[in-house]
Design a protein around this motif. Structure first.
Motif, PDB file in Angstrom:
ATOM      1  N   GLN A 269       7.563   2.106   6.147  1.00 17.36           N
ATOM      2  CA  GLN A 269       7.619   2.283   4.136  1.00 17.36           C
ATOM      3  C   GLN A 269       7.138   3.201   3.389  1.00 17.36           C
ATOM      4  O   GLN A 269       8.212   3.243   2.062  1.00 17.36           O
TER       5      GLN A 269
ATOM      6  N   ARG B   1      11.044   3.895   2.421  1.00 16.37           N
ATOM      7  CA  ARG B   1      10.865   3.476   1.895  1.00 16.37           C
ATOM      8  C   ARG B   1      10.658   3.106   0.370  1.00 16.37           C
ATOM      9  O   ARG B   1      11.405   2.920  -1.217  1.00 16.37           O
TER      10      ARG B   1
ATOM     11  N   SER C  44      12.872  -5.792  -9.419  1.00 18.99           N
ATOM     12  CA  SER C  44      13.298  -5.932  -8.442  1.00 18.99           C
ATOM     13  C   SER C  44      12.513  -4.714  -7.740  1.00 18.99           C
ATOM     14  O   SER C  44      12.203  -4.533  -6.901  1.00 18.99           O
TER      15      SER C  44
ATOM     16  N   VAL D 140       9.158  -5.087  -7.567  1.00 20.34           N
ATOM     17  CA  VAL D 140       9.100  -6.170  -6.380  1.00 20.34           C
ATOM     18  C   VAL D 140       8.128  -5.339  -5.108  1.00 20.34           C
ATOM     19  O   VAL D 140       7.877  -5.446  -4.110  1.00 20.34           O
ATOM     20  N   GLY D 141       9.570  -4.351  -5.122  1.00 17.45           N
ATOM     21  CA  GLY D 141       9.206  -3.855  -4.167  1.00 17.45           C
ATOM     22  C   GLY D 141       8.980  -2.636  -3.973  1.00 17.45           C
ATOM     23  O   GLY D 141       7.842  -2.619  -2.550  1.00 17.45           O
TER      24      GLY D 141
ATOM     25  N   ILE E 184       5.894  -2.469  -5.283  1.00 15.66           N
ATOM     26  CA  ILE E 184       4.550  -3.350  -4.411  1.00 15.66           C
ATOM     27  C   ILE E 184       4.647  -3.950  -3.160  1.00 15.66           C
ATOM     28  O   ILE E 184       3.399  -3.668  -2.703  1.00 15.66           O
ATOM     29  N   GLU E 185       4.813  -4.403  -2.410  1.00 11.56           N
ATOM     30  CA  GLU E 185       5.640  -4.962  -1.644  1.00 11.56           C
ATOM     31  C   GLU E 185       5.063  -4.141  -0.506  1.00 11.56           C
ATOM     32  O   GLU E 185       4.556  -3.680   0.244  1.00 11.56           O
ATOM     33  N   ALA E 186       5.865  -2.642  -0.608  1.00 12.41           N
ATOM     34  CA  ALA E 186       5.473  -1.796  -0.310  1.00 12.41           C
ATOM     35  C   ALA E 186       4.442  -0.665   0.058  1.00 12.41           C
ATOM     36  O   ALA E 186       3.450  -0.442   1.052  1.00 12.41           O
ATOM     37  N   ASN E 187       3.794  -1.052  -1.208  1.00 13.00           N
ATOM     38  CA  ASN E 187       2.363  -0.505  -1.496  1.00 13.00           C
ATOM     39  C   ASN E 187       1.307  -0.807  -0.767  1.00 13.00           C
ATOM     40  O   ASN E 187       0.028  -0.435   0.756  1.00 13.00           O
ATOM     41  N   ARG E 188       1.652  -1.820  -0.311  1.00 10.74           N
ATOM     42  CA  ARG E 188       0.580  -3.206   0.525  1.00 10.74           C
ATOM     43  C   ARG E 188       1.076  -3.691   1.218  1.00 10.74           C
ATOM     44  O   ARG E 188       0.063  -3.333   2.686  1.00 10.74           O
ATOM     45  N   LEU E 189       2.044  -2.565   2.418  1.00  8.92           N
ATOM     46  CA  LEU E 189       1.773  -2.549   3.691  1.00  8.92           C
ATOM     47  C   LEU E 189       1.643  -1.722   3.639  1.00  8.92           C
ATOM     48  O   LEU E 189       0.870  -1.561   5.269  1.00  8.92           O
TER      49      LEU E 189
END
Length: 267
Positions: free
Chosen positions: A15, A18, A228, A231-232, A234-239
């Protein structure tokens, strides 16, 4: 050995990689003709199973696969990083030295100190020698360059015009034609920085002859969608946060529980 800890560590590193790609995309949101990068995430076990029979070492066979550590080998990895060449938008500039390409597989060719390179950034200038160049000073390659080695030279005080096929004119005289390169194998191109692409074999490139491919007075914008990408991000940070919690749980809770149980065992 706590396999779950290594799984979480591998996932976090993936991540982070990413995040680097997404951050670079966002940083180039306003870069002329920048093309978005993305990654494919997979696991070593799947990659190994797909390619094990192609490996030259005898032990890398289906029999050897029985001894794989099936816990560690499912750790996520960056399988591939690739560039999406989808067309960006068109921005009118009114500058007769700006040229936008209308096809995602079309490229200008320029001469750099490292050799010939491709670019989709058509924001050109005229250097002190009167040669049409990129803003970094790399001469733009015309179609006849491979015959006579000459660049595109613009007469003093001339107004440069172009048709849709890339033929160049000044004061009613023909100056030459852009070498508009295209290839069927976009994946073989390598990003080299400064919006340049390196190619491995010039024989794989074709010249677009009479296509409607050039728009003078326009520049192509990047193909980045900021929504987008965010969104990616935020998603990577949460993972990353999730993997961090898993690692903390393994190092603290699981270890403390194991120590407490071992301490209570009587000899």
């Amino acid at each position: 050995m706590q396999n779950g800890y290594y799984d979480a560590t591998g996932g976090m590193v993936t991540q982070f990689n990413r995040l680097n790609v997404i951050s670079n995309n966002l940083a180039n949101l306003n870069t002329t003709a920048f093309k978005r990068d993305d990654v494919v995430i997979g696991d070593f076990k799947r990659i190994f199973e797909e390619s094990q029979m192609q490996m030259p070492i005898k032990d890398n066979t289906k029999e050897a696969a029985k001894f794989l550590n099936h816990s560690i080998d499912t750790v996520p990895h960056i399988v591939e990083q690739y560039t999406k060449y989808e067309q960006g938008g068109m921005k009118a500039t009114g500058n007769n030295l700006d040229f936008a390409l209308k096809r995602e597989d079309a490229f200008f060719m320029v001469k750099t100190p490292q050799g010939l390179r491709l670019t989709q950034d058509g924001s050109f200038i005229i250097n002190d020698k009167g040669i049409l160049s990129t803003k970094d000073g790399y001469p733009v390659i015309p179609k006849d360059y491979f015959k006579n080695g000459q660049y595109i030279k613009i007469p003093n005080d001339a107004i440069l015009t172009s048709d849709k096929s890339g033929n160049l004119f000044a004061n009613g005289e023909t100056l030459g034609k852009f070498f508009i390169a295209t290839t069927d194998d976009l994946k073989s191109l390598q990003k080299e920085g400064n919006k340049l692409y390196k190619f491995d074999d010039i024989k794989k490139l074709d010249d677009l002859e009479n296509d409607d491919v050039i728009a003078q007075g326009f520049l192509e914008t990047s193909n980045i969608n900021p929504v987008s990408e965010m969104v990616g991000l935020i998603e990577a940070n949460r993972l990353v946060e999730m993997y961090q919690k898993v690692m903390t749980s393994h190092m603290n809770d699981v270890n403390q529980d194991a120590i407490a149980k071992l301490a209570s065992v009587r000899a």
